[in-house]
Design a protein around this motif. Structure first.
Motif, PDB file in Angstrom:
ATOM      1  N   ILE A 175      31.645 -10.159 -20.336  1.00  0.00           N
ATOM      2  CA  ILE A 175      32.105 -10.433 -21.702  1.00  0.00           C
ATOM      3  C   ILE A 175      32.997 -11.678 -21.714  1.00  0.00           C
ATOM      4  N   GLU A 176      32.588 -12.620 -22.573  1.00  0.00           N
ATOM      5  CA  GLU A 176      33.157 -13.964 -22.510  1.00  0.00           C
ATOM      6  C   GLU A 176      34.634 -14.098 -22.934  1.00  0.00           C
ATOM      7  N   PRO A 177      35.069 -13.470 -24.026  1.00  0.00           N
ATOM      8  CA  PRO A 177      36.457 -13.804 -24.375  1.00  0.00           C
ATOM      9  C   PRO A 177      37.512 -12.982 -23.641  1.00  0.00           C
ATOM     10  N   LEU A 178      37.150 -12.241 -22.577  1.00  0.00           N
ATOM     11  CA  LEU A 178      38.142 -11.406 -21.869  1.00  0.00           C
ATOM     12  C   LEU A 178      39.316 -12.258 -21.406  1.00  0.00           C
ATOM     13  N   ASP A 209      34.739  -2.327 -23.843  1.00  0.00           N
ATOM     14  CA  ASP A 209      34.107  -1.094 -23.385  1.00  0.00           C
ATOM     15  C   ASP A 209      32.947  -0.767 -24.322  1.00  0.00           C
ATOM     16  N   LEU A 210      31.792  -0.457 -23.732  1.00  0.00           N
ATOM     17  CA  LEU A 210      30.603  -0.225 -24.562  1.00  0.00           C
ATOM     18  C   LEU A 210      30.788   0.944 -25.514  1.00  0.00           C
ATOM     19  N   ASP A 211      31.531   1.974 -25.092  1.00  0.00           N
ATOM     20  CA  ASP A 211      31.734   3.126 -25.965  1.00  0.00           C
ATOM     21  C   ASP A 211      32.866   2.892 -26.954  1.00  0.00           C
ATOM     22  N   GLN A 212      33.985   2.409 -26.428  1.00  0.00           N
ATOM     23  CA  GLN A 212      35.199   2.396 -27.242  1.00  0.00           C
ATOM     24  C   GLN A 212      35.397   1.154 -28.087  1.00  0.00           C
ATOM     25  N   GLY A 213      34.890   0.014 -27.636  1.00  0.00           N
ATOM     26  CA  GLY A 213      35.070  -1.223 -28.398  1.00  0.00           C
ATOM     27  C   GLY A 213      35.908  -2.243 -27.637  1.00  0.00           C
ATOM     28  N   LEU A 214      36.671  -3.037 -28.380  1.00  0.00           N
ATOM     29  CA  LEU A 214      37.497  -4.084 -27.768  1.00  0.00           C
ATOM     30  C   LEU A 214      38.967  -3.680 -27.848  1.00  0.00           C
ATOM     31  N   ARG A 215      39.682  -3.899 -26.744  1.00  0.00           N
ATOM     32  CA  ARG A 215      41.109  -3.548 -26.738  1.00  0.00           C
ATOM     33  C   ARG A 215      41.943  -4.828 -26.696  1.00  0.00           C
ATOM     34  N   GLY A 262      52.857  -6.947 -29.488  1.00  0.00           N
ATOM     35  CA  GLY A 262      53.006  -6.230 -28.220  1.00  0.00           C
ATOM     36  C   GLY A 262      52.249  -4.908 -28.215  1.00  0.00           C
ATOM     37  N   GLU A 263      51.772  -4.494 -29.379  1.00  0.00           N
ATOM     38  CA  GLU A 263      51.052  -3.221 -29.476  1.00  0.00           C
ATOM     39  C   GLU A 263      49.638  -3.377 -28.905  1.00  0.00           C
ATOM     40  N   SER A 264      49.188  -2.351 -28.166  1.00  0.00           N
ATOM     41  CA  SER A 264      47.823  -2.402 -27.632  1.00  0.00           C
ATOM     42  C   SER A 264      46.927  -1.482 -28.471  1.00  0.00           C
ATOM     43  N   LEU A 265      45.790  -2.037 -28.924  1.00  0.00           N
ATOM     44  CA  LEU A 265      44.973  -1.316 -29.907  1.00  0.00           C
ATOM     45  C   LEU A 265      43.482  -1.449 -29.578  1.00  0.00           C
ATOM     46  N   TRP A 266      42.752  -0.318 -29.729  1.00  0.00           N
ATOM     47  CA  TRP A 266      41.291  -0.374 -29.586  1.00  0.00           C
ATOM     48  C   TRP A 266      40.666  -0.695 -30.942  1.00  0.00           C
ATOM     49  N   PHE A 267      39.714  -1.614 -30.972  1.00  0.00           N
ATOM     50  CA  PHE A 267      38.930  -1.895 -32.181  1.00  0.00           C
ATOM     51  C   PHE A 267      37.506  -1.418 -31.929  1.00  0.00           C
ATOM     52  N   HIS A 305      33.610  -1.011 -32.011  1.00  0.00           N
ATOM     53  CA  HIS A 305      32.605  -2.058 -32.279  1.00  0.00           C
ATOM     54  C   HIS A 305      32.217  -2.107 -33.757  1.00  0.00           C
ATOM     55  N   GLN A 306      31.935  -0.918 -34.302  1.00  0.00           N
ATOM     56  CA  GLN A 306      31.379  -0.878 -35.668  1.00  0.00           C
ATOM     57  C   GLN A 306      32.389  -1.346 -36.721  1.00  0.00           C
ATOM     58  N   GLU A 307      33.681  -1.362 -36.356  1.00  0.00           N
ATOM     59  CA  GLU A 307      34.717  -1.768 -37.330  1.00  0.00           C
ATOM     60  C   GLU A 307      34.875  -3.281 -37.392  1.00  0.00           C
ATOM     61  N   ILE A 308      34.372  -3.978 -36.374  1.00  0.00           N
ATOM     62  CA  ILE A 308      34.646  -5.421 -36.289  1.00  0.00           C
ATOM     63  C   ILE A 308      33.681  -6.203 -37.174  1.00  0.00           C
ATOM     64  N   LEU A 309      34.228  -6.865 -38.170  1.00  0.00           N
ATOM     65  CA  LEU A 309      33.391  -7.628 -39.106  1.00  0.00           C
ATOM     66  C   LEU A 309      33.259  -9.089 -38.661  1.00  0.00           C
ATOM     67  N   CYS A 310      34.343  -9.645 -38.153  1.00  0.00           N
ATOM     68  CA  CYS A 310      34.338 -11.038 -37.708  1.00  0.00           C
ATOM     69  C   CYS A 310      35.109 -11.154 -36.400  1.00  0.00           C
ATOM     70  N   LEU A 311      34.643 -12.046 -35.551  1.00  0.00           N
ATOM     71  CA  LEU A 311      35.394 -12.336 -34.335  1.00  0.00           C
ATOM     72  C   LEU A 311      35.627 -13.846 -34.306  1.00  0.00           C
ATOM     73  N   ASP A 312      36.873 -14.247 -34.225  1.00  0.00           N
ATOM     74  CA  ASP A 312      37.221 -15.669 -34.304  1.00  0.00           C
ATOM     75  C   ASP A 312      36.565 -16.335 -35.511  1.00  0.00           C
ATOM     76  N   GLY A 313      36.560 -15.637 -36.621  1.00  0.00           N
ATOM     77  CA  GLY A 313      36.034 -16.208 -37.855  1.00  0.00           C
ATOM     78  C   GLY A 313      34.521 -16.160 -37.967  1.00  0.00           C
ATOM     79  N   GLU A 314      33.838 -15.768 -36.875  1.00  0.00           N
ATOM     80  CA  GLU A 314      32.379 -15.765 -36.902  1.00  0.00           C
ATOM     81  C   GLU A 314      31.880 -14.399 -37.364  1.00  0.00           C
ATOM     82  N   ASP A 315      30.954 -14.432 -38.297  1.00  0.00           N
ATOM     83  CA  ASP A 315      30.401 -13.202 -38.846  1.00  0.00           C
ATOM     84  C   ASP A 315      29.751 -12.389 -37.718  1.00  0.00           C
TER      85      ASP A 315
END
Ligand code: BTN
Length: 320
Positions: free
Chosen positions: A261-264, A285-291, A297-302, A304-314
């Motif tokens: 995964i590229e933006p890690l 993570d394939l199941d959980q999404g992106l953390r 400072g808060e760590s949060l899981w997003f 996959h299905q909730e993510i509409l845009c990544l870095d402005g890209e649809d």
């Protein structure tokens, strides 16, 4: 087609091969046949024949010869022009005896990308491939098969080009930030893994809108790529990963996917219905999404299905 002869010539690394080792009665006709199919050969009156280049067309005999896969590639169908290879593969899903069918085409008239976009490619410029599978749990989900397609393609691209191919979340295969392949998995009676891989494009042959953001194997290697050998390599890689997924379970595939995964490690901006969030991507993570570790400072899981845009890209969900 005499594939063992082709193989012998190819493996001589450009050296002349003496014709004394072949059946004299048929060798001349077999060489004519290879040339008719577009292979470049150099014939010499007494040194024999040297292989000078691949056929510009996909060659089903070459793809299938001693393929040796277990599930994927049990049947291979090569077409000149189709609507979409995904549709053709899906139309074979009424029989589970077509499990592992690979459909390839030189050209698509209604090629599809994600989110209903069209996928266009000049004839012969790409590898346009669809694989029909009837996957058993644990890797039956679209997500896993999308990851499988992306990892297999990334591995083949890396192997052939010598560059590190990464996966731009969720499933674009990229080299140095430029897209080289896209994956579209669709589920009906069976599941179809569709892969479009840029092969013979020169920089100038991409539409202007894609220049600078797309690349191809030819641009990376400065060589003409033998697309039949490329198809063999991709089918073998898909088969290997598919079997590994069934044998070892999804975690094995998930790890291979997240390793690429590229933006890690990078700071990214994720947009969900709740708003935009900036943070460092620390886990995919394939199941959980992106953390992400947010700027607060808060760590949060997003998921996959909730993510509409990544870095402005649809963006879309993993499978769509
Ligand atoms: C993407 O949008 O990135 C996914 C593109 C997938 C294109 C491939 S080409 C072979 C197969 N047939 C199609 O119609 N689409 C997929």
């Amino acid at each position: 087609m005499n594939v063992p002869l082709l193989h012998r010539l190819r493996s001589a690394g450009g050296e002349f091969v003496s014709l004394a080792e072949f059946e004299l009665a048929s060798i001349s006709a077999d060489l004519d046949d290879l040339e008719r199919r577009g292979f470049l050969l150099e014939r010499h009156p007494y040194r024999g024949v040297a292989y000078r280049g691949p056929s510009p067309r996909l060659c089903p005999d070459q793809i299938e010869w001693q393929l040796g896969t277990h599930r994927i590639g049990r049947r291979v169908a090569v077409w000149n022009r189709v609507g979409s290879t995904n549709d053709l593969a899906a139309s074979a899903a009424n029989s589970s005896s077509n499990d592992g069918l690979v459909v390839l085409a030189e050209e698509q008239t209604t090629g599809r990308g994600r989110r209903g976009r069209t996928w266009t490619a000049p004839p012969g410029s790409s590898l346009l491939m669809s694989v029909l599978v009837f996957p058993e749990p644990p890797i039956a989900g679209v997500t896993w098969l999308t990851a499988l397609g992306a990892v297999a393609t990334a591995r083949v691209v890396s192997e052939i080009s010598g560059y590190t191919a990464q996966i731009k979340w969720p499933n674009d295969v990229r080299v140095d930030g430029r897209k080289i392949a896209g994956i579209l998995v669709e589920r009906g009676l069976g599941t179809v893994i569709g892969i479009g891989l840029n092969v013979g494009y020169e920089e100038s042959s991409f539409p202007e809108s894609l220049r600078g953001s797309a690349t191809s194997l030819k641009i990376l290697t400065r060589h003409d790529i033998d697309r039949s050998e490329l198809a063999r390599a991709l089918i073998r890689q898909l088969d290997e990963l598919y079997l590994q997924g069934l044998r070892e379970g999804p975690a094995a595939l998930g790890q291979l996917w997240s390793d690429r995964i590229e933006p890690l490690g990078r700071s990214i901006r994720v947009t969900t219905r709740a708003g935009s969030f900036r943070g460092d991507l620390i886990q995919a993570d394939l199941d959980q999404g992106l953390r992400l570790v947010l700027t607060t400072g808060e760590s949060l899981w997003f998921p996959h299905q909730e993510i509409l845009c990544l870095d402005g890209e649809d963006m879309t969900t993993l499978g769509g």
